[in-house]
Structures are given as structure tokens and as C-alpha cells.
Design a protein around this motif. Structure first.
Motif, PDB file in Angstrom:
ATOM      1  N   THR A 115       7.126  13.780   0.576  1.00 51.32           N
ATOM      2  CA  THR A 115       8.351  13.318  -0.002  1.00 51.32           C
ATOM      3  C   THR A 115       9.360  12.694   1.112  1.00 51.32           C
ATOM      4  OG1 THR A 115       8.270  14.505  -1.888  1.00 51.32           O
ATOM      5  CG2 THR A 115      10.333  13.606  -1.579  1.00 51.32           C
ATOM      6  N   GLY A 116       9.437  13.610   2.297  1.00 57.32           N
ATOM      7  CA  GLY A 116      10.132  13.405   3.297  1.00 57.32           C
ATOM      8  C   GLY A 116       9.672  12.240   4.180  1.00 57.32           C
ATOM      9  N   ALA A 117       8.335  11.846   4.210  1.00 53.52           N
ATOM     10  CA  ALA A 117       7.814  11.041   4.917  1.00 53.52           C
ATOM     11  C   ALA A 117       8.164   9.717   4.530  1.00 53.52           C
ATOM     12  CB  ALA A 117       6.471  11.240   5.190  1.00 53.52           C
ATOM     13  N   LEU A 118       8.053   9.463   3.016  1.00 47.62           N
ATOM     14  CA  LEU A 118       8.326   8.526   2.152  1.00 47.62           C
ATOM     15  C   LEU A 118       9.730   8.082   2.315  1.00 47.62           C
ATOM     16  CD1 LEU A 118       5.995   9.160  -0.765  1.00 47.62           C
ATOM     17  CD2 LEU A 118       5.738   7.306   0.765  1.00 47.62           C
ATOM     18  N   LEU A 119      10.679   9.151   2.111  1.00 47.59           N
ATOM     19  CA  LEU A 119      12.120   9.065   2.364  1.00 47.59           C
ATOM     20  C   LEU A 119      12.475   8.320   3.698  1.00 47.59           C
ATOM     21  CD1 LEU A 119      13.431  12.249   0.924  1.00 47.59           C
ATOM     22  CD2 LEU A 119      13.846   9.904  -0.103  1.00 47.59           C
ATOM     23  N   ILE A 156      15.431   0.268  -2.348  1.00 46.24           N
ATOM     24  CA  ILE A 156      16.416   1.019  -3.075  1.00 46.24           C
ATOM     25  C   ILE A 156      16.216   2.141  -4.159  1.00 46.24           C
ATOM     26  CG2 ILE A 156      18.997   1.092  -3.737  1.00 46.24           C
ATOM     27  CD1 ILE A 156      19.283  -1.535  -2.220  1.00 46.24           C
ATOM     28  N   ALA A 157      15.556   1.408  -5.135  1.00 45.64           N
ATOM     29  CA  ALA A 157      15.065   2.300  -6.487  1.00 45.64           C
ATOM     30  C   ALA A 157      14.125   3.192  -5.930  1.00 45.64           C
ATOM     31  CB  ALA A 157      14.654   1.312  -7.451  1.00 45.64           C
ATOM     32  N   MET A 158      13.120   2.773  -5.082  1.00 44.69           N
ATOM     33  CA  MET A 158      12.350   3.913  -4.725  1.00 44.69           C
ATOM     34  C   MET A 158      12.888   5.076  -3.903  1.00 44.69           C
ATOM     35  SD  MET A 158       8.853   4.544  -4.810  1.00 44.69           S
ATOM     36  CE  MET A 158       8.099   2.951  -4.939  1.00 44.69           C
ATOM     37  N   LEU A 159      13.865   4.703  -3.084  1.00 44.85           N
ATOM     38  CA  LEU A 159      14.727   6.036  -2.449  1.00 44.85           C
ATOM     39  C   LEU A 159      15.362   6.925  -3.489  1.00 44.85           C
ATOM     40  CD1 LEU A 159      16.207   4.206   0.453  1.00 44.85           C
ATOM     41  CD2 LEU A 159      15.133   6.151   0.457  1.00 44.85           C
ATOM     42  N   MET A 181       3.848   5.517  -5.684  1.00 46.76           N
ATOM     43  CA  MET A 181       3.978   5.816  -7.061  1.00 46.76           C
ATOM     44  C   MET A 181       2.899   6.776  -7.571  1.00 46.76           C
ATOM     45  SD  MET A 181       6.409   3.637  -8.383  1.00 46.76           S
ATOM     46  CE  MET A 181       5.991   3.292  -9.921  1.00 46.76           C
ATOM     47  N   VAL A 182       1.670   6.693  -6.735  1.00 44.46           N
ATOM     48  CA  VAL A 182       0.719   7.721  -7.109  1.00 44.46           C
ATOM     49  C   VAL A 182       1.381   8.939  -6.887  1.00 44.46           C
ATOM     50  CG1 VAL A 182      -1.573   8.744  -6.534  1.00 44.46           C
ATOM     51  CG2 VAL A 182      -1.167   6.090  -6.720  1.00 44.46           C
ATOM     52  N   LEU A 197       0.873  -1.183  -0.136  1.00 43.99           N
ATOM     53  CA  LEU A 197       0.065  -0.137   0.150  1.00 43.99           C
ATOM     54  C   LEU A 197       0.921   1.202  -0.141  1.00 43.99           C
ATOM     55  CD1 LEU A 197      -2.846   1.408   0.305  1.00 43.99           C
ATOM     56  CD2 LEU A 197      -2.738   1.055   2.792  1.00 43.99           C
ATOM     57  N   VAL A 198       1.922   1.366   0.851  1.00 45.43           N
ATOM     58  CA  VAL A 198       2.777   2.562   0.928  1.00 45.43           C
ATOM     59  C   VAL A 198       3.592   2.588  -0.395  1.00 45.43           C
ATOM     60  CG1 VAL A 198       4.887   3.586   1.989  1.00 45.43           C
ATOM     61  CG2 VAL A 198       2.981   2.339   3.301  1.00 45.43           C
TER      62      VAL A 198
END
Length: 200
Positions: free
Chosen positions: A125-129, A191-194, A98-99, A92-93
Motif C-alpha cells: 500500500t505504501g509503495a502504491l501510495l 487522484i481517485a486511486m490515491l 486494482m488486483v 500495468l501499475v
């Protein structure tokens, strides 16, 4: 292929290879493993396309809207599936990330593929990072003692049970059901998402 485009192509290769492996995992005899692998294959190939350097192919505005719709639907599916297992929360995250990235690019269609806004790091962005940094570190740590975690549940909760079921039915798990390979696949996507979030 040189200069700023090189990291982008490496990211494309990593995500495409991960997506291809997830497609192979869909041949598993374990139904839960197949469903999880399908969701991860979608993520891998979606990230590969999104990571293509803008100098090579700059997607039109409608493509980002399409991304938002596709991964929005995937996020709803992951939310529904989360009723039966915590490991779906990570999916979900990931789909929500991606959305978010597609929506940011749709809002600035004239900006380069991986340009940063220059006004600091937005809260989302910061929370996802933070989330994906913690996930990558935890996944990497759990991959270190491979023998110790081979029969246990990984960070997402599905791999260990799927592999255990595969062992129970076939004696030894197939290479597509091995928990360390599945975890390495998720680690690669984390890693790719980061990398994509950092350069958003």
C-alpha cells in the motif's frame, strides 16, 4: 447521501465520468489511442463500482474474487503491451493496484468497504501510495503549461503521439484526441486511486 458516504459518492461520480469520457475517446481514428482509452475506461468503471459506499451495497466475497480475475487479466495484457511502449507500464501499475485492493477486500469480506486495518500501512500500500502521489504531482505539473505540452508526449507516453497522428490526418485534433484532456482523465484516475488506497 451524507456523512462518511458523501466522499464515496463523489469518488463514484469522478470515476464514472472519467470512464465515460474514455469510452468516447475509443471513437478516435488512432488505433493506439483507442486501445489506451479502452484500458482506461475499464479502470474508471471498475474504480467507480469499487468505490460505492458499503452502506449502500456491500459486495459478496465472490465479487472481489471476480475483480481480482478481471484486473489480473488486464494486468497481463498491459504487461504484454509494455513490450512496445513505456506508457503501458503505468497501466500495468494501475491494474496491479486494482488486483491488490480486490485481493485485500476478498481476504476480509466482512470488513467495511473502505475500512483501514489499523496495523499501519502495509508495504505494498505504501509503495502504491508513493507511486500515485508522484504520478499525480507530475501529471498536474505537466498540465499547467497547456500550450507547451499540447504537442508533446504526456507522462504515459501515448497521448502526444496519438494526438500528433490525429492532427496529421485531420488537420486539427478532435476533442477526444486532445492531449490535455487525456492527461486530465489520467490525473483524475490517479487522484481517485490515491483516495481509495488511503482508505483501504
Amino acid at each position: 447521501m451524507h456523512g462518511p458516504a458523501s466522499p464515496g459518492w463523489l469518488l463514484v461520480a469522478l470515476c464514472a465520468a472519467t470512464g465515460a469520457y474514455c469510452l468516447l475517446r475509443m471513437r478516435s481514428a488512432v488505433e493506439e489511442q483507442r486501445r489506451t482509452a479502452g484500458a482506461e475506461a475499464l479502470m474508471g468503471f471498475g474504480m467507480a463500482v469499487m468505490a460505492v459506499p458499503a452502506a449502500v451495497a456491500a459486495p459478496p466475497h465472490w465479487a472481489w474474487l471476480g475483480y481480482t480475475a478481471v484486473f489480473g487479466a488486464a494486468a497481463l495484457r498491459a504487461l504484454w503491451a509494455a513490450r512496445t511502449g513505456r506508457h503501458h507500464l503505468h497501466h500495468l501499475v494501475g491494474t496491479c493496484a486494482m488486483v491488490y485492493m480486490a485481493a485485500v477486500m476478498a481476504a476480509a469480506p466482512s470488513a467495511p468497504h473502505h475500512a483501514h486495518g489499523g496495523a499501519g500501512v502495509p508495504l505494498v500500500t505504501g509503495a502504491l501510495l508513493l507511486y500515485f502521489t508522484a504520478y499525480v504531482l507530475l501529471s498536474g505539473f505537466r498540465l499547467l503549461p497547456v500550450a507547451a505540452v499540447a504537442g508533446t508526449t504526456g507522462p504515459t507516453g501515448s497521448t502526444g503521439s496519438a494526438a500528433a497522428a490525429a492532427r496529421g490526418s485531420a488537420g486539427t485534433p478532435g476533442w477526444g484526441d486532445r492531449p490535455e484532456l487525456s492527461q486530465a482523465c489520467r490525473l483524475s484516475m490517479g487522484i481517485a486511486m490515491l483516495a481509495m488506497l488511503v482508505t483501504l
